[in-house]
Enzyme design. Sequence first.
Site, PDB file in Angstrom:
ATOM      1  N   GLY A  85      -2.933 -10.684 -10.073  1.00  0.00           N
ATOM      2  CA  GLY A  85      -3.676  -9.770  -9.216  1.00  0.00           C
ATOM      3  C   GLY A  85      -3.756  -8.378  -9.818  1.00  0.00           C
ATOM      4  N   GLU A 100      -5.979 -12.078  -2.433  1.00  0.00           N
ATOM      5  CA  GLU A 100      -5.231 -12.944  -1.522  1.00  0.00           C
ATOM      6  C   GLU A 100      -3.994 -13.412  -2.276  1.00  0.00           C
ATOM      7  OE1 GLU A 100      -5.765 -13.644   1.607  1.00  0.00           O
ATOM      8  OE2 GLU A 100      -7.688 -12.614   1.816  1.00  0.00           O
ATOM      9  N   CYS A 126       0.995 -20.297   0.133  1.00  0.00           N
ATOM     10  CA  CYS A 126       1.300 -18.868   0.244  1.00  0.00           C
ATOM     11  C   CYS A 126       1.814 -18.486   1.623  1.00  0.00           C
ATOM     12  CB  CYS A 126       0.058 -18.049  -0.097  1.00  0.00           C
ATOM     13  SG  CYS A 126      -1.386 -18.457   0.908  1.00  0.00           S
ATOM     14  N   GLY A 169      -4.175 -15.882  -5.666  1.00  0.00           N
ATOM     15  CA  GLY A 169      -3.136 -16.266  -6.621  1.00  0.00           C
ATOM     16  C   GLY A 169      -1.910 -15.385  -6.479  1.00  0.00           C
TER      17      GLY A 169
END
Length: 489
Positions: free
Chosen positions: A206, A223, A258, A201
């Site tokens: 995070g 990630e 991403c 995310g």
Amino acid sequence: MAGEDDVGKKLFDSRAASLLVGELRGAFASGATRSYQWRESQLKGILRMTDDRERDIAAALRSDLGKPELESVVYEVAMLRNSCKLALKELQHWMMPEKVKTSLTTFPSSAEIVSEPLGVVLIISAWNYPYLLSLDPVVGAIAAGNAVVLKPSEIASATSALLAKLLGEYMDSSSIRVVEGAVAETTALLEQKWDKIFYTGNGRVGQIVMAAAAKHLTPVVLELGGKAPVVVDSGVNLQIACRRIIAGKWGCNNGQACVSSDYMITTKDLAPKLVDALKNELEMFYGKNPLESKDLSRIVNSNHFTRLTKLLDEDKVSNKVVYGGERDPTKLQIAPTILLDVPRDSLIMKEEIFGPLLPILTVDKLEESFAIINSGPKPLAAYIFTNDKKLKEHFVKNVSAGGLVVNDTTVHLAVHTLPFGGVGESGMGAYHGKFSFDVFSHKKAVVYRSFMGDAMIRYPPYTDGKLRLMRALLGGSILGILRAIFGRS
């Protein structure tokens, strides 16, 4: 999974989360998940589920994101299928202890590295590739022999509901669970002690995940993302370069990925030709009115639509649009948009775009692009298009990112022998292929010795002769050992 639908309806608080973790710890402690047979059966279950329910998966992705069927099948279903097949093919080899050399210090001895499961792991997945990014880490966790709790993103609600339903039908519910919900449910899960947390995310969440994990000294994989640059040099095939940039930007969930190119850097001389080439290819792919194209995903929800609109409408940016910019708030659609010479202090250059907007920065010399890239946080990916060997080498040597691709974009994801993960603010830890197995395993060091060759030099009383010999043994030199034995050192 029996009762999973009820879990989604009942209050899922810290107590419920604690009970869930307790049940999974009991299942893990039984040793069931450690066997090759269990791991194989669960991987086959994911593979069978993906094959049987491909149309349902594509329909859920269409509902959540307006994702074209080709993107759903190729980038989510097929990639997960490949992960399962690879794990099934290599699992016995991955599970085997790795023999390693020993030294004179422990002679005679043998040693090996044993991969053992961590225990009970939590996987929190993202909304943009909600099927793949939920189950690809699960494949690694199962292959490594762990019990698993999967928390899908509530933003992709149709896929989340489908995952809860399908994993209940196809997987072992005593060791693999799905918890649906939003912030409250995720918070309840994060309050528990896990043996690893794997989060995909944004960086803001995070930080929350990492802070919660720190209370229990739980290791994490993050990630995340970042502003992935794409550098374009003169002398390349512009048509092919633009097609590959488009495929990795708008062809990947309309920029909601991403690893999508976040911004472009090229020279002032090449920029007009590059913009024209991008326009031509975009029109060929998506037509004169891309908002009517069936081959572009929509923006996931109104919040993200508003966020992207704010980036596009900033005063210092709104007059920089050279292509696209059309939008339809009722359908949550934004057309592929190119912006030229945006100010570096604009909002669009300060945060990850995660959408169909592509700003272009221009420089006098392409070498200047490296300083621009390195002036910001390290991205998850970085791309360059060039035929210049020295420029390639300079890019690889001096640009720090999770992964690099030369003369293409995003394709490194499909290479299972490469680790996929970030560096710095784009994340920590990596997976894909065997790296997925390793990231959910503890590498246990084991040394085997017999009762032969017991050397008195390690035991008191200590003497100068023992010290000389121990120094020589630790130094690893045969000549030094002989000199110590004969008193010449």
